[in-house]
Design a protein around this motif. Sequence first.
Motif, mmCIF file in Angstrom:
data_model
loop_
_atom_site.group_PDB
_atom_site.id
_atom_site.type_symbol
_atom_site.label_atom_id
_atom_site.label_comp_id
_atom_site.label_asym_id
_atom_site.label_seq_id
_atom_site.Cartn_x
_atom_site.Cartn_y
_atom_site.Cartn_z
ATOM 1 N N ALA A 1 1.686 -0.209 19.619
ATOM 2 C CA ALA A 1 0.975 0.425 20.734
ATOM 3 C C ALA A 1 -0.344 1.034 20.251
ATOM 4 O O ALA A 1 -1.360 0.962 20.954
ATOM 5 N N ARG A 2 -0.347 1.601 19.055
ATOM 6 C CA ARG A 2 -1.581 2.164 18.490
ATOM 7 C C ARG A 2 -2.639 1.078 18.329
ATOM 8 O O ARG A 2 -3.801 1.259 18.692
ATOM 9 N N LEU A 3 -2.243 -0.074 17.765
ATOM 10 C CA LEU A 3 -3.187 -1.168 17.581
ATOM 11 C C LEU A 3 -3.734 -1.642 18.919
ATOM 12 O O LEU A 3 -4.945 -1.839 19.073
ATOM 13 N N GLU A 4 -2.839 -1.831 19.891
ATOM 14 C CA GLU A 4 -3.276 -2.296 21.200
ATOM 15 C C GLU A 4 -4.210 -1.288 21.871
ATOM 16 O O GLU A 4 -5.181 -1.680 22.516
ATOM 17 N N ALA A 5 -3.946 0.005 21.698
ATOM 18 C CA ALA A 5 -4.811 1.037 22.274
ATOM 19 C C ALA A 5 -6.218 0.991 21.674
ATOM 20 O O ALA A 5 -7.182 1.399 22.323
ATOM 21 N N TRP B 1 -12.396 -0.377 -0.011
ATOM 22 C CA TRP B 1 -10.976 -0.269 -0.355
ATOM 23 C C TRP B 1 -10.311 0.768 0.539
ATOM 24 O O TRP B 1 -10.916 1.785 0.883
ATOM 25 N N PHE B 2 -9.042 0.512 0.873
ATOM 26 C CA PHE B 2 -8.288 1.408 1.740
ATOM 27 C C PHE B 2 -6.899 1.634 1.171
ATOM 28 O O PHE B 2 -6.349 0.775 0.478
ATOM 29 N N GLN B 3 -6.319 2.805 1.526
ATOM 30 C CA GLN B 3 -4.995 3.144 1.023
ATOM 31 C C GLN B 3 -4.197 3.875 2.088
ATOM 32 O O GLN B 3 -4.745 4.665 2.861
ATOM 33 N N ALA B 4 -2.888 3.617 2.106
ATOM 34 C CA ALA B 4 -1.925 4.371 2.902
ATOM 35 C C ALA B 4 -0.692 4.519 2.029
ATOM 36 O O ALA B 4 -0.039 3.525 1.697
ATOM 37 N N LEU C 1 -5.697 1.434 11.941
ATOM 38 C CA LEU C 1 -4.477 1.399 11.132
ATOM 39 C C LEU C 1 -4.079 2.755 10.562
ATOM 40 O O LEU C 1 -2.943 2.935 10.149
ATOM 41 N N GLY C 2 -5.023 3.686 10.479
ATOM 42 C CA GLY C 2 -4.692 5.008 9.949
ATOM 43 C C GLY C 2 -4.729 5.101 8.432
ATOM 44 O O GLY C 2 -4.173 6.034 7.848
ATOM 45 N N MET C 3 -5.398 4.150 7.782
ATOM 46 C CA MET C 3 -5.519 4.185 6.331
ATOM 47 C C MET C 3 -6.677 5.110 5.951
ATOM 48 O O MET C 3 -7.452 5.541 6.810
ATOM 49 N N THR C 4 -6.796 5.400 4.664
ATOM 50 C CA THR C 4 -7.884 6.220 4.137
ATOM 51 C C THR C 4 -8.757 5.348 3.257
ATOM 52 O O THR C 4 -8.235 4.577 2.441
ATOM 53 N N THR D 1 -13.927 1.026 10.582
ATOM 54 C CA THR D 1 -13.412 1.429 11.888
ATOM 55 C C THR D 1 -11.981 0.932 12.078
ATOM 56 O O THR D 1 -11.103 1.681 12.507
ATOM 57 N N TYR D 2 -11.733 -0.314 11.740
ATOM 58 C CA TYR D 2 -10.404 -0.893 11.938
ATOM 59 C C TYR D 2 -9.364 -0.289 10.990
ATOM 60 O O TYR D 2 -8.318 0.188 11.426
#
Length: 121
Positions: A82-86, A46-49, A28-31, A22-23
């Motif tokens: 702002a995205r993180l805070e939202a 594992w995550f990637q951006a 964060l917008g990672m995949t 979820t986080y």
Amino acid sequence: MIAAVDHVQLATPDGSENALRTYYVDTLGMTEIPKPPVLATRGGCWFQAGPVQLHLGIEADFRPAKKAHPGLRVTDIEAFAARLEAHGAQVHWDGDLPGHRRFFSHDPVGNRLEFLEPVDG
């Protein structure tokens, strides 16, 4: 010779994968990228951006590091904060790195993350 950082591994407690997904994906917008089958049996994710990969691996006696962290370069740092805070993440701005705007935040298990953007001038 060292040419690049391939990935950064962070520790995480057993059973935290859903909160991490979820986080790292939604906030964060990672995949999420698949782990090789032999490694997937160990848990974690594992995550990637772009070229950046973060590997979250299970650590039996997990304790988040208080100082250690990956530094992740972002674009439009104000919008990113702002995205993180939202999404309910706390953002702690720090002006001590010359030539950069940066802030720190923590993932759901307490891993410290630095987000930074160079400033022109």
